[in-house]
Design a protein around this motif. Structure first.
Motif, mmCIF file in Angstrom:
data_model
loop_
_atom_site.group_PDB
_atom_site.id
_atom_site.type_symbol
_atom_site.label_atom_id
_atom_site.label_comp_id
_atom_site.label_asym_id
_atom_site.label_seq_id
_atom_site.Cartn_x
_atom_site.Cartn_y
_atom_site.Cartn_z
ATOM 1 N N PHE A 191 -30.560 -24.925 16.242
ATOM 2 C CA PHE A 191 -30.741 -26.325 16.637
ATOM 3 C C PHE A 191 -29.757 -27.233 15.900
ATOM 4 N N TYR A 192 -29.615 -27.027 14.592
ATOM 5 C CA TYR A 192 -28.719 -27.900 13.832
ATOM 6 C C TYR A 192 -27.253 -27.655 14.189
ATOM 7 N N LEU A 193 -26.916 -26.415 14.533
ATOM 8 C CA LEU A 193 -25.562 -26.169 15.043
ATOM 9 C C LEU A 193 -25.324 -26.960 16.324
ATOM 10 N N ALA A 194 -26.332 -26.962 17.201
ATOM 11 C CA ALA A 194 -26.212 -27.728 18.445
ATOM 12 C C ALA A 194 -26.092 -29.224 18.163
ATOM 13 N N GLU A 195 -26.823 -29.700 17.171
ATOM 14 C CA GLU A 195 -26.766 -31.117 16.825
ATOM 15 C C GLU A 195 -25.364 -31.513 16.340
ATOM 16 N N ILE A 196 -24.771 -30.654 15.531
ATOM 17 C CA ILE A 196 -23.415 -30.928 15.041
ATOM 18 C C ILE A 196 -22.445 -30.980 16.220
ATOM 19 N N GLN A 197 -22.588 -30.034 17.149
ATOM 20 C CA GLN A 197 -21.705 -30.007 18.321
ATOM 21 C C GLN A 197 -21.956 -31.203 19.238
ATOM 22 N N TYR A 198 -23.203 -31.616 19.360
ATOM 23 C CA TYR A 198 -23.537 -32.773 20.195
ATOM 24 C C TYR A 198 -22.880 -34.033 19.633
ATOM 25 N N LYS A 199 -23.004 -34.219 18.322
ATOM 26 C CA LYS A 199 -22.419 -35.398 17.690
ATOM 27 C C LYS A 199 -20.891 -35.397 17.809
ATOM 28 N N ALA A 200 -20.305 -34.197 17.840
ATOM 29 C CA ALA A 200 -18.844 -34.088 17.961
ATOM 30 C C ALA A 200 -18.380 -34.214 19.416
ATOM 31 N N GLY A 201 -19.318 -34.321 20.348
ATOM 32 C CA GLY A 201 -18.955 -34.445 21.755
ATOM 33 C C GLY A 201 -18.680 -33.123 22.442
ATOM 34 N N ASP A 202 -18.984 -32.022 21.770
ATOM 35 C CA ASP A 202 -18.793 -30.697 22.370
ATOM 36 C C ASP A 202 -20.090 -30.317 23.086
ATOM 37 N N TYR A 203 -20.349 -30.959 24.210
ATOM 38 C CA TYR A 203 -21.634 -30.813 24.886
ATOM 39 C C TYR A 203 -21.872 -29.416 25.470
ATOM 40 N N PRO A 204 -20.857 -28.724 26.012
ATOM 41 C CA PRO A 204 -21.126 -27.370 26.519
ATOM 42 C C PRO A 204 -21.656 -26.418 25.448
ATOM 43 N N LYS A 205 -21.042 -26.435 24.258
ATOM 44 C CA LYS A 205 -21.522 -25.568 23.178
ATOM 45 C C LYS A 205 -22.888 -26.017 22.691
ATOM 46 N N ALA A 206 -23.105 -27.320 22.678
ATOM 47 C CA ALA A 206 -24.411 -27.824 22.266
ATOM 48 C C ALA A 206 -25.491 -27.324 23.216
ATOM 49 N N VAL A 207 -25.235 -27.401 24.517
ATOM 50 C CA VAL A 207 -26.207 -26.919 25.505
ATOM 51 C C VAL A 207 -26.492 -25.433 25.286
ATOM 52 N N ALA A 208 -25.459 -24.661 24.999
ATOM 53 C CA ALA A 208 -25.636 -23.218 24.795
ATOM 54 C C ALA A 208 -26.542 -22.941 23.609
ATOM 55 N N ASN A 209 -26.375 -23.678 22.507
ATOM 56 C CA ASN A 209 -27.212 -23.445 21.330
ATOM 57 C C ASN A 209 -28.618 -23.995 21.509
ATOM 58 N N TYR A 210 -28.766 -25.113 22.212
ATOM 59 C CA TYR A 210 -30.116 -25.588 22.535
ATOM 60 C C TYR A 210 -30.846 -24.527 23.361
ATOM 61 N N ASP A 211 -30.122 -23.911 24.295
ATOM 62 C CA ASP A 211 -30.726 -22.856 25.117
ATOM 63 C C ASP A 211 -31.189 -21.676 24.264
ATOM 64 N N LEU A 212 -30.413 -21.326 23.243
ATOM 65 C CA LEU A 212 -30.807 -20.219 22.369
ATOM 66 C C LEU A 212 -32.106 -20.534 21.635
ATOM 67 N N VAL A 213 -32.293 -21.789 21.255
ATOM 68 C CA VAL A 213 -33.553 -22.188 20.627
ATOM 69 C C VAL A 213 -34.701 -21.995 21.614
#
Length: 279
Positions: A191-213
Protein backbone atom coordinates in the motif's frame (compact mmCIF):
# COMPACT_ATOMS: atom_id res chain seq x y z
CA UNK A 1 14.74 6.93 20.78
CA UNK A 2 12.71 9.68 22.49
CA UNK A 3 9.76 8.63 24.72
CA UNK A 4 7.14 10.29 22.51
CA UNK A 5 8.53 8.47 19.44
CA UNK A 6 8.46 5.13 21.30
CA UNK A 7 4.85 5.78 22.26
CA UNK A 8 3.99 6.70 18.65
CA UNK A 9 5.59 3.52 17.27
CA UNK A 10 3.82 1.38 19.91
CA UNK A 11 0.53 2.94 18.90
CA UNK A 12 1.26 2.24 15.22
CA UNK A 13 2.06 -1.40 16.03
CA UNK A 14 -1.27 -1.81 17.82
CA UNK A 15 -3.20 0.03 15.05
CA UNK A 16 -1.90 -1.95 12.09
CA UNK A 17 -2.02 -5.38 13.75
CA UNK A 18 1.59 -6.54 13.59
CA UNK A 19 1.94 -10.33 13.62
CA UNK A 20 3.90 -11.88 16.52
CA UNK A 21 7.58 -12.34 16.01
CA UNK A 22 7.02 -16.07 16.40
CA UNK A 23 4.89 -16.14 13.25
CA UNK A 24 7.55 -14.33 11.26
CA UNK A 25 10.32 -16.61 12.52
CA UNK A 26 8.21 -19.59 11.63
CA UNK A 27 7.77 -18.23 8.09
CA UNK A 28 11.54 -17.76 7.78
CA UNK A 29 12.20 -21.32 9.00
CA UNK A 30 9.64 -22.70 6.55
CA UNK A 31 11.17 -20.70 3.70
CA UNK A 32 14.68 -21.87 4.56
CA UNK A 33 13.42 -25.47 4.77
CA UNK A 34 11.81 -25.13 1.34
CA UNK A 35 15.05 -23.71 -0.09
CA UNK A 36 17.05 -26.64 1.37
CA UNK A 37 14.57 -29.14 -0.07
CA UNK A 38 14.84 -27.41 -3.43
CA UNK A 39 18.63 -27.67 -3.29
CA UNK A 40 18.40 -31.39 -2.49
CA UNK A 41 16.00 -31.94 -5.38
CA UNK A 42 18.29 -29.97 -7.71
CA UNK A 43 21.28 -32.09 -6.63
CA UNK A 44 19.36 -35.30 -7.36
CA UNK A 45 18.24 -33.93 -10.74
CA UNK A 46 21.84 -32.95 -11.59
CA UNK A 47 23.04 -36.49 -10.82
CA UNK A 48 20.26 -37.93 -13.00
CA UNK A 49 21.09 -35.52 -15.83
CA UNK A 50 24.80 -36.41 -15.62
CA UNK A 51 23.98 -40.12 -15.91
CA UNK A 52 21.68 -39.54 -18.87
CA UNK A 53 24.26 -37.36 -20.58
CA UNK A 54 26.82 -40.15 -20.21
CA UNK A 55 24.42 -42.61 -21.86
CA UNK A 56 23.71 -40.15 -24.68
CA UNK A 57 27.42 -39.56 -25.31
CA UNK A 58 28.01 -43.33 -25.45
CA UNK A 59 25.17 -43.74 -27.96
CA UNK A 60 26.59 -40.93 -30.07
CA UNK A 61 29.98 -42.61 -30.15
CA UNK A 62 28.44 -45.97 -31.11
CA UNK A 63 26.38 -44.47 -33.91
CA UNK A 64 29.38 -42.50 -35.17
CA UNK A 65 31.43 -45.70 -35.35
CA UNK A 66 28.60 -47.45 -37.19
CA UNK A 67 28.34 -44.59 -39.65
CA UNK A 68 32.07 -44.72 -40.33
CA UNK A 69 31.88 -48.47 -40.96
CA UNK A 70 28.96 -48.05 -43.34
CA UNK A 71 30.83 -45.33 -45.22
CA UNK A 72 33.88 -47.58 -45.54
CA UNK A 73 31.70 -50.42 -46.80
CA UNK A 74 30.10 -48.17 -49.41
CA UNK A 75 33.48 -46.98 -50.60
CA UNK A 76 34.68 -50.57 -50.88
CA UNK A 77 31.64 -51.65 -52.87
CA UNK A 78 31.95 -48.69 -55.22
CA UNK A 79 35.60 -49.57 -55.85
CA UNK A 80 34.64 -53.20 -56.49
CA UNK A 81 31.97 -52.13 -58.97
CA UNK A 82 34.38 -49.91 -60.88
CA UNK A 83 36.92 -52.73 -61.09
CA UNK A 84 34.55 -55.52 -62.10
CA UNK A 85 31.96 -53.59 -64.13
CA UNK A 86 33.26 -54.66 -67.52
CA UNK A 87 33.25 -58.43 -66.92
CA UNK A 88 30.51 -58.73 -64.28
CA UNK A 89 27.70 -56.61 -65.68
CA UNK A 90 25.09 -59.06 -64.41
CA UNK A 91 26.04 -58.33 -60.82
CA UNK A 92 25.77 -54.55 -61.12
CA UNK A 93 22.07 -54.36 -60.29
CA UNK A 94 22.45 -56.54 -57.20
CA UNK A 95 25.40 -54.56 -55.90
CA UNK A 96 23.64 -51.29 -56.68
CA UNK A 97 20.70 -52.49 -54.56
CA UNK A 98 23.09 -53.23 -51.70
CA UNK A 99 24.60 -49.77 -52.04
CA UNK A 100 21.14 -48.23 -51.96
CA UNK A 101 20.28 -50.20 -48.83
CA UNK A 102 23.49 -49.07 -47.18
CA UNK A 103 22.81 -45.49 -48.24
CA UNK A 104 19.36 -45.66 -46.68
CA UNK A 105 20.92 -47.03 -43.51
CA UNK A 106 23.39 -44.17 -43.53
CA UNK A 107 20.59 -41.62 -43.84
CA UNK A 108 18.75 -43.24 -40.96
CA UNK A 109 21.88 -43.12 -38.82
CA UNK A 110 22.29 -39.42 -39.63
CA UNK A 111 18.73 -38.76 -38.50
CA UNK A 112 19.37 -40.65 -35.27
CA UNK A 113 22.58 -38.73 -34.70
CA UNK A 114 20.74 -35.45 -35.18
CA UNK A 115 18.08 -36.45 -32.66
CA UNK A 116 20.65 -37.60 -30.12
CA UNK A 117 22.61 -34.38 -30.55
CA UNK A 118 19.44 -32.36 -29.94
CA UNK A 119 18.66 -34.39 -26.80
CA UNK A 120 22.18 -33.85 -25.54
CA UNK A 121 21.90 -30.10 -26.12
CA UNK A 122 18.58 -30.06 -24.26
CA UNK A 123 20.10 -31.91 -21.32
CA UNK A 124 23.03 -29.51 -21.20
CA UNK A 125 20.65 -26.52 -21.28
CA UNK A 126 18.58 -28.07 -18.49
CA UNK A 127 21.71 -28.65 -16.45
CA UNK A 128 22.76 -25.02 -16.87
CA UNK A 129 19.28 -23.84 -15.90
CA UNK A 130 19.32 -26.08 -12.84
CA UNK A 131 22.70 -24.71 -11.80
CA UNK A 132 21.40 -21.15 -12.17
CA UNK A 133 18.36 -21.97 -10.05
CA UNK A 134 20.54 -23.53 -7.40
CA UNK A 135 22.75 -20.45 -7.34
CA UNK A 136 19.70 -18.22 -7.07
CA UNK A 137 18.33 -20.30 -4.19
CA UNK A 138 21.63 -20.06 -2.34
CA UNK A 139 21.75 -16.30 -2.85
CA UNK A 140 18.18 -15.98 -1.61
CA UNK A 141 18.98 -18.02 1.47
CA UNK A 142 22.02 -15.86 2.19
CA UNK A 143 19.97 -12.69 1.69
CA UNK A 144 17.30 -13.94 4.12
CA UNK A 145 19.95 -14.76 6.71
CA UNK A 146 21.38 -11.23 6.42
CA UNK A 147 18.02 -9.43 6.31
CA UNK A 148 17.07 -7.11 9.19
CA UNK A 149 14.36 -8.21 11.59
CA UNK A 150 10.88 -7.62 10.14
CA UNK A 151 9.78 -5.09 12.73
CA UNK A 152 13.00 -3.12 12.35
CA UNK A 153 12.82 -3.09 8.55
CA UNK A 154 9.14 -2.10 8.49
CA UNK A 155 9.54 0.64 11.12
CA UNK A 156 12.51 2.10 9.25
CA UNK A 157 10.50 2.13 6.02
CA UNK A 158 7.50 3.77 7.69
CA UNK A 159 9.71 6.34 9.38
CA UNK A 160 11.35 7.28 6.07
CA UNK A 161 7.96 7.39 4.34
CA UNK A 162 6.55 9.75 6.96
CA UNK A 163 9.74 11.80 6.74
CA UNK A 164 9.41 12.24 2.98
CA UNK A 165 12.44 10.08 2.13
CA UNK A 166 10.51 8.30 -0.62
CA UNK A 167 13.48 6.71 -2.42
CA UNK A 168 14.76 5.11 0.76
CA UNK A 169 11.26 4.15 1.88
CA UNK A 170 10.60 2.52 -1.50
CA UNK A 171 13.72 0.38 -1.16
CA UNK A 172 12.87 -0.60 2.42
CA UNK A 173 9.25 -1.49 1.66
CA UNK A 174 10.42 -3.50 -1.36
CA UNK A 175 12.95 -5.33 0.82
CA UNK A 176 10.25 -6.10 3.37
CA UNK A 177 8.05 -7.65 0.66
CA UNK A 178 11.06 -9.59 -0.66
CA UNK A 179 12.09 -11.04 2.71
CA UNK A 180 8.71 -11.31 4.47
CA UNK A 181 6.04 -11.71 1.76
CA UNK A 182 3.63 -13.76 3.87
CA UNK A 183 3.23 -11.46 6.85
CA UNK A 184 0.27 -9.14 7.42
CA UNK A 185 2.50 -6.10 7.14
CA UNK A 186 3.45 -7.07 3.59
CA UNK A 187 0.03 -5.76 2.55
CA UNK A 188 0.84 -2.44 4.23
CA UNK A 189 4.17 -2.36 2.41
CA UNK A 190 2.42 -2.77 -0.96
CA UNK A 191 0.00 0.00 0.00
CA UNK A 192 2.73 2.48 0.92
CA UNK A 193 4.61 1.69 -2.29
CA UNK A 194 1.42 2.52 -4.17
CA UNK A 195 1.04 5.74 -2.20
CA UNK A 196 4.55 6.85 -3.13
CA UNK A 197 3.83 6.10 -6.80
CA UNK A 198 0.46 7.88 -6.62
CA UNK A 199 2.04 11.02 -5.20
CA UNK A 200 4.70 10.88 -7.94
CA UNK A 201 2.00 10.69 -10.62
CA UNK A 202 2.89 7.14 -11.63
CA UNK A 203 -0.73 6.03 -11.59
CA UNK A 204 -0.38 2.74 -13.55
CA UNK A 205 2.14 1.36 -11.04
CA UNK A 206 0.07 2.68 -8.17
CA UNK A 207 -3.00 0.84 -9.48
CA UNK A 208 -0.96 -2.36 -9.79
CA UNK A 209 0.19 -2.20 -6.16
CA UNK A 210 -3.25 -1.26 -4.85
CA UNK A 211 -4.51 -4.35 -6.68
CA UNK A 212 -1.90 -6.50 -4.93
CA UNK A 213 -3.23 -5.29 -1.58
CA UNK A 214 -6.81 -6.14 -2.58
CA UNK A 215 -5.94 -9.51 -4.10
CA UNK A 216 -3.48 -10.84 -1.53
CA UNK A 217 -4.65 -9.08 1.64
CA UNK A 218 -8.41 -8.54 1.21
CA UNK A 219 -9.03 -8.57 4.97
CA UNK A 220 -6.03 -6.40 5.84
CA UNK A 221 -6.35 -3.00 7.47
CA UNK A 222 -5.37 -1.23 4.22
CA UNK A 223 -7.96 -2.90 1.98
CA UNK A 224 -10.51 -0.05 2.15
CA UNK A 225 -7.87 2.63 1.58
CA UNK A 226 -6.34 0.63 -1.28
CA UNK A 227 -9.68 0.35 -3.09
CA UNK A 228 -10.42 4.04 -2.54
CA UNK A 229 -7.04 5.16 -3.86
CA UNK A 230 -7.25 2.71 -6.76
CA UNK A 231 -10.46 4.47 -7.77
CA UNK A 232 -8.76 7.86 -7.50
CA UNK A 233 -5.80 6.65 -9.61
CA UNK A 234 -8.07 5.26 -12.33
CA UNK A 235 -9.87 8.59 -12.49
CA UNK A 236 -6.52 10.36 -12.84
CA UNK A 237 -5.75 8.02 -15.75
CA UNK A 238 -8.95 9.12 -17.47
CA UNK A 239 -10.73 5.83 -16.72
CA UNK A 240 -13.61 7.58 -15.03
CA UNK A 241 -16.16 4.77 -15.28
CA UNK A 242 -13.75 2.19 -13.82
CA UNK A 243 -12.71 4.58 -11.07
CA UNK A 244 -16.33 5.37 -10.19
CA UNK A 245 -17.07 1.64 -9.97
CA UNK A 246 -14.22 1.17 -7.47
CA UNK A 247 -15.56 4.06 -5.36
CA UNK A 248 -19.03 2.49 -5.33
CA UNK A 249 -17.48 -0.77 -4.14
CA UNK A 250 -15.84 1.13 -1.27
CA UNK A 251 -19.23 2.52 -0.23
CA UNK A 252 -20.83 -0.94 -0.42
CA UNK A 253 -18.09 -2.90 1.37
CA UNK A 254 -17.07 -0.32 3.98
CA UNK A 255 -20.22 1.79 4.49
CA UNK A 256 -19.35 3.31 7.88
CA UNK A 257 -15.76 4.25 7.22
CA UNK A 258 -13.96 7.46 6.40
CA UNK A 259 -13.04 5.88 3.04
CA UNK A 260 -16.75 5.54 2.22
CA UNK A 261 -17.28 9.25 2.97
CA UNK A 262 -14.38 10.19 0.69
CA UNK A 263 -15.71 7.92 -2.06
CA UNK A 264 -19.17 9.49 -1.80
CA UNK A 265 -17.72 13.00 -2.01
CA UNK A 266 -15.58 12.17 -5.05
CA UNK A 267 -18.56 10.58 -6.80
CA UNK A 268 -20.61 13.66 -6.06
CA UNK A 269 -18.01 15.81 -7.79
CA UNK A 270 -17.81 13.43 -10.76
CA UNK A 271 -21.56 13.06 -11.28
CA UNK A 272 -23.35 16.00 -9.58
CA UNK A 273 -26.56 15.36 -11.49
CA UNK A 274 -26.64 11.58 -11.08
CA UNK A 275 -28.89 10.28 -8.28
CA UNK A 276 -26.65 7.18 -7.98
CA UNK A 277 -23.87 9.35 -6.61
CA UNK A 278 -25.98 9.93 -3.47
CA UNK A 279 -26.82 6.30 -2.85
Amino acid sequence: MKPNRIALISTLFLAIGISPAYGVSKDMVELQTQVQQLQQQMTAMKQSFDERMGVMKNLLEQNTDAANKVTAAINGLEASINKQQQDRGAQVDQISGQIQALTDTMDELKVRLTKLSKQLEDLQAAQQSMAAQQTQAQQQQQAIAQAPAPDVLYNNALRDYNGGNNDLATQEFSDYIKFYPNTDLAGNAYFYLAEIQYKAGDYPKAVANYDLVLQNFPSGNKAASAQLKKGFALIELGKTDEGAQELKHVMQRYPRTNEALQARERLRKLMPSSPKAHQ
